[in-house]
Design an enzyme around this catalytic site. Structure first.
Site, PDB file in Angstrom:
ATOM      1  N   SER A 116       0.827  -1.200   0.000  1.00 44.28           N
ATOM      2  CA  SER A 116       0.000   0.000   0.000  1.00 44.28           C
ATOM      3  C   SER A 116       0.861   1.248   0.000  1.00 44.28           C
ATOM      4  O   SER A 116       1.934   1.276   0.598  1.00 44.28           O
ATOM      5  CB  SER A 116      -0.926   0.024   1.224  1.00 44.28           C
ATOM      6  OG  SER A 116      -1.690   1.215   1.244  1.00 44.28           O
ATOM      7  N   HIS A 132      -7.175  -3.430   5.242  1.00 45.98           N
ATOM      8  CA  HIS A 132      -6.619  -2.085   5.099  1.00 45.98           C
ATOM      9  C   HIS A 132      -7.414  -1.300   4.062  1.00 45.98           C
ATOM     10  O   HIS A 132      -7.803  -0.141   4.281  1.00 45.98           O
ATOM     11  CB  HIS A 132      -5.150  -2.172   4.678  1.00 45.98           C
ATOM     12  CG  HIS A 132      -4.573  -0.902   4.141  1.00 45.98           C
ATOM     13  ND1 HIS A 132      -4.845  -0.434   2.857  1.00 45.98           N
ATOM     14  CD2 HIS A 132      -3.723   0.010   4.691  1.00 45.98           C
ATOM     15  CE1 HIS A 132      -4.222   0.703   2.653  1.00 45.98           C
ATOM     16  NE2 HIS A 132      -3.526   0.991   3.746  1.00 45.98           N
ATOM     17  N   ASN A 133      -7.678  -1.916   2.911  1.00 47.23           N
ATOM     18  CA  ASN A 133      -8.399  -1.219   1.854  1.00 47.23           C
ATOM     19  C   ASN A 133      -9.845  -0.951   2.244  1.00 47.23           C
ATOM     20  O   ASN A 133     -10.413   0.084   1.894  1.00 47.23           O
ATOM     21  CB  ASN A 133      -8.350  -2.040   0.559  1.00 47.23           C
ATOM     22  CG  ASN A 133      -7.001  -1.965  -0.121  1.00 47.23           C
ATOM     23  OD1 ASN A 133      -6.002  -1.607   0.495  1.00 47.23           O
ATOM     24  ND2 ASN A 133      -6.952  -2.312  -1.391  1.00 47.23           N
ATOM     25  N   GLU A 151      -9.783   1.953   4.365  1.00 43.17           N
ATOM     26  CA  GLU A 151      -9.558   3.102   3.478  1.00 43.17           C
ATOM     27  C   GLU A 151     -10.879   3.595   2.881  1.00 43.17           C
ATOM     28  O   GLU A 151     -11.130   4.807   2.815  1.00 43.17           O
ATOM     29  CB  GLU A 151      -8.599   2.684   2.373  1.00 43.17           C
ATOM     30  CG  GLU A 151      -8.248   3.747   1.360  1.00 43.17           C
ATOM     31  CD  GLU A 151      -7.349   3.179   0.273  1.00 43.17           C
ATOM     32  OE1 GLU A 151      -7.695   3.340  -0.928  1.00 43.17           O
ATOM     33  OE2 GLU A 151      -6.323   2.568   0.607  1.00 43.17           O
ATOM     34  N   LYS A 203      -4.167  -6.799   3.931  1.00 44.37           N
ATOM     35  CA  LYS A 203      -4.222  -5.723   2.944  1.00 44.37           C
ATOM     36  C   LYS A 203      -5.666  -5.436   2.531  1.00 44.37           C
ATOM     37  O   LYS A 203      -6.060  -4.279   2.324  1.00 44.37           O
ATOM     38  CB  LYS A 203      -3.385  -6.094   1.711  1.00 44.37           C
ATOM     39  CG  LYS A 203      -3.455  -5.080   0.560  1.00 44.37           C
ATOM     40  CD  LYS A 203      -3.040  -3.668   0.977  1.00 44.37           C
ATOM     41  CE  LYS A 203      -2.694  -2.780  -0.203  1.00 44.37           C
ATOM     42  NZ  LYS A 203      -3.741  -2.614  -1.196  1.00 44.37           N
TER      43      LYS A 203
END
Length: 486
Positions: free
Chosen positions: A136, A193-194, A197, A190
């Site tokens: 990222s 995480h997205n 986001e 990940k």
């Protein structure tokens, strides 16, 4: 056949397949840190152009896959920076006959974590080590230091650790890269995480919408406000770039943001997060509403028709503007706390379900720099999990308990004002509903369970009996009539 710029004999320390912007920037990052890099791209013209543009660096281009593989020192480290899905499987199939036992393939794209887990197992059987590494940071992060979340075959980590920690961002003296866990753990982290986001972007967008439609603020005033917020608790990359966006003016004096079509795209990782949360029985309601908000935005023509037929008028928000903005700050902050609390709930559920033994403090630490959600706030999350690694929920940490308690009134008033004014706030509303539900000692689920038992004989537990004892009522008889526990 290879390009003219190649070593003789060809020995590179790292290989990268895929030279889109992220791939190119990671290659440059590796080269800057002393790694000779062999590169290969399906379109050979891109390989030639990239190598020609960087003659001073130890970057060696190949148009033949076999020659590319042979140029890399063993055990080979081959990083794939290509589109997720079938292209990854196709590229692996092409590579396998050319590799030797113990070589390593790293998928640096946004692959679905279940695909990564499958590839780890399949390639292990072929004596090839596979790593799914979430990366990222966008273009700048790839070039100057991303956050990297590798997982998969643990035997690969000692071989790739030096390169990954060298090119990663650094926070508080620590590289934003650490081994996550087995199977698809790296890509799962990940993915979450997205998803977070998505949530961060939505709560910022809702603040912007309230400022525009509720308070009539222009771009310059909003830019100033976001810059001020970035100097406090909301200090983050996304708040910072929001201020930059609001300050960007076209040649005719129009703020650029005002001419951008209000239809948001998505690449799937947010939706994957929501699907995973349902599979694991863990609520990530704010992320879900953020995904749905993007879907609603894509209904551009329908929204235009509905606005004409149903009315789309928004009333101004009355009251002391300073207080309204102060409450909006707290609403954004409180919603952000809820979103991250839900994200880490999902990570805990996955860790338990798949036996990953995730280190939540380390994961939060990886996100402190380099990545899109980097912020001051993540230092507090890192500290919370270092104080109590087995913390069930961020909201139960003393620091976050005090923070959410002090910010909730502002969130509640903001939700009330926006709802009254007709401004949609799905993320703020879901954050408040989750918070109120999570801290409720009793919810109306007893009625829902009774309904399930009525129409489907699904049985229920009782408040006056131990958990695990199940009962059924003959509701049609119009009286109690519990049966023996099942």
């Amino acid at each position: 056949m290879t390009t003219s710029h190649q070593p003789n004999p060809p020995v590179a320390k790292f290989g990268v397949i895929g030279l889109a912007v992220m791939g190119q920037n990671l290659v440059l990052n590796l080269a800057d840190h002393g790694f000779e890099v062999a590169v290969y791209n399906r379109t050979s013209a891109r390989t030639d152009a990239f190598v020609a543009d960087n003659p001073e660096r130890s970057i060696y281009g190949f148009t033949d896959l076999a020659a590319f593989v042979q140029s890399i020192a063993r055990p080979r480290r081959v990083l794939l920076m290509i589109k997720a899905g079938q292209p990854v499987d196709d590229q692996i199939a092409d590579l396998l006959p050319l590799l030797d036992p113990g070589d390593i393939i790293i998928d640096g794209g946004n692959s679905l974590f279940t695909d990564t887990a499958r590839r780890v197992a399949e390639l292990r059987d072929a004596d090839i080590r596979f790593v799914g590494a979430g990366i990222s940071g966008g273009e700048d992060g790839a070039r100057f230091g991303p956050s990297i979340m590798p997982g998969g075959d643990s035997e690969a980590w000692p071989v790739i650790e030096d390169a990954f920690t060298a090119i990663a961002a650094v926070a508080e003296g620590e590289p934003c890269c650490a081994w996550i866990g087995p199977g698809g753990a790296g890509h799962f982290v990940k993915m979450v995480h997205n998803g977070i986001e998505y949530g961060d972007m939505q709560v910022i967008a809702e603040a912007y919408d309230i400022m525009v439609r509720g308070l009539g603020m222009d771009a310059a005033a909003m830019q100033s406000q976001f810059e001020a917020w970035n100097g406090g608790k909301l200090d983050s990359y996304l708040i910072e770039i929001t201020a930059d966006i609001l300050g960007h003016i076209q040649d005719d004096g129009t703020p650029t943001v005002d001419v951008i079509l209000d239809a948001t795209g998505q690449k799937g990782t947010g939706a994957w997060t929501v699907v995973a949360s349902m599979d694991l029985g863990t609520p990530v309601s704010l992320i879900a509403e953020s995904v749905y908000a993007r879907m609603v935005s894509s209904l551009l023509d329908e929204r235009g028709e509905a606005s004409a037929l149903l009315g789309g008028a928004t009333s101004a928000i009355e009251g002391d503007r300073e207080q309204v903005i102060a409450d909006l700050h707290d609403a954004l902050y409180a919603a952000k706390i809820i979103s991250y609390a839900q994200g880490f709930m999902l990570l805990r559920s996955a860790s338990d379900e798949f036996g990953w033994d995730l280190d939540f403090g380390a994961i939060a630490g990886l996100w402190r720099a380099g990545c899109i959600i980097r912020s001051r706030f993540l230092n507090d999350i890192t500290a919370a999990f270092r104080r109590e690694p087995k913390l069930d929920n961020l909201l139960l940490d003393d620091f976050f308990k005090n923070e959410i308690t002090s910010a909730t009134d502002g969130l509640r008033r903001t939700v009330a004002r926006a709802t009254t004014a007709g401004i949609p706030i799905p993320a703020y509303s879901s954050a408040l509903s989750f918070f109120d539900s999570y801290r409720s000692g009793r919810l109306p689920a007893n009625l829902t369970q009774a309904q399930r038992d009525y129409f489907g004989a699904h049985t229920y537990e009782r408040t006056d009996r131990p958990r695990g004892e199940w009962f059924h009522t003959n509701w049609m008889a119009g009286r109690s009539g519990e049966t023996n526990p099942e």
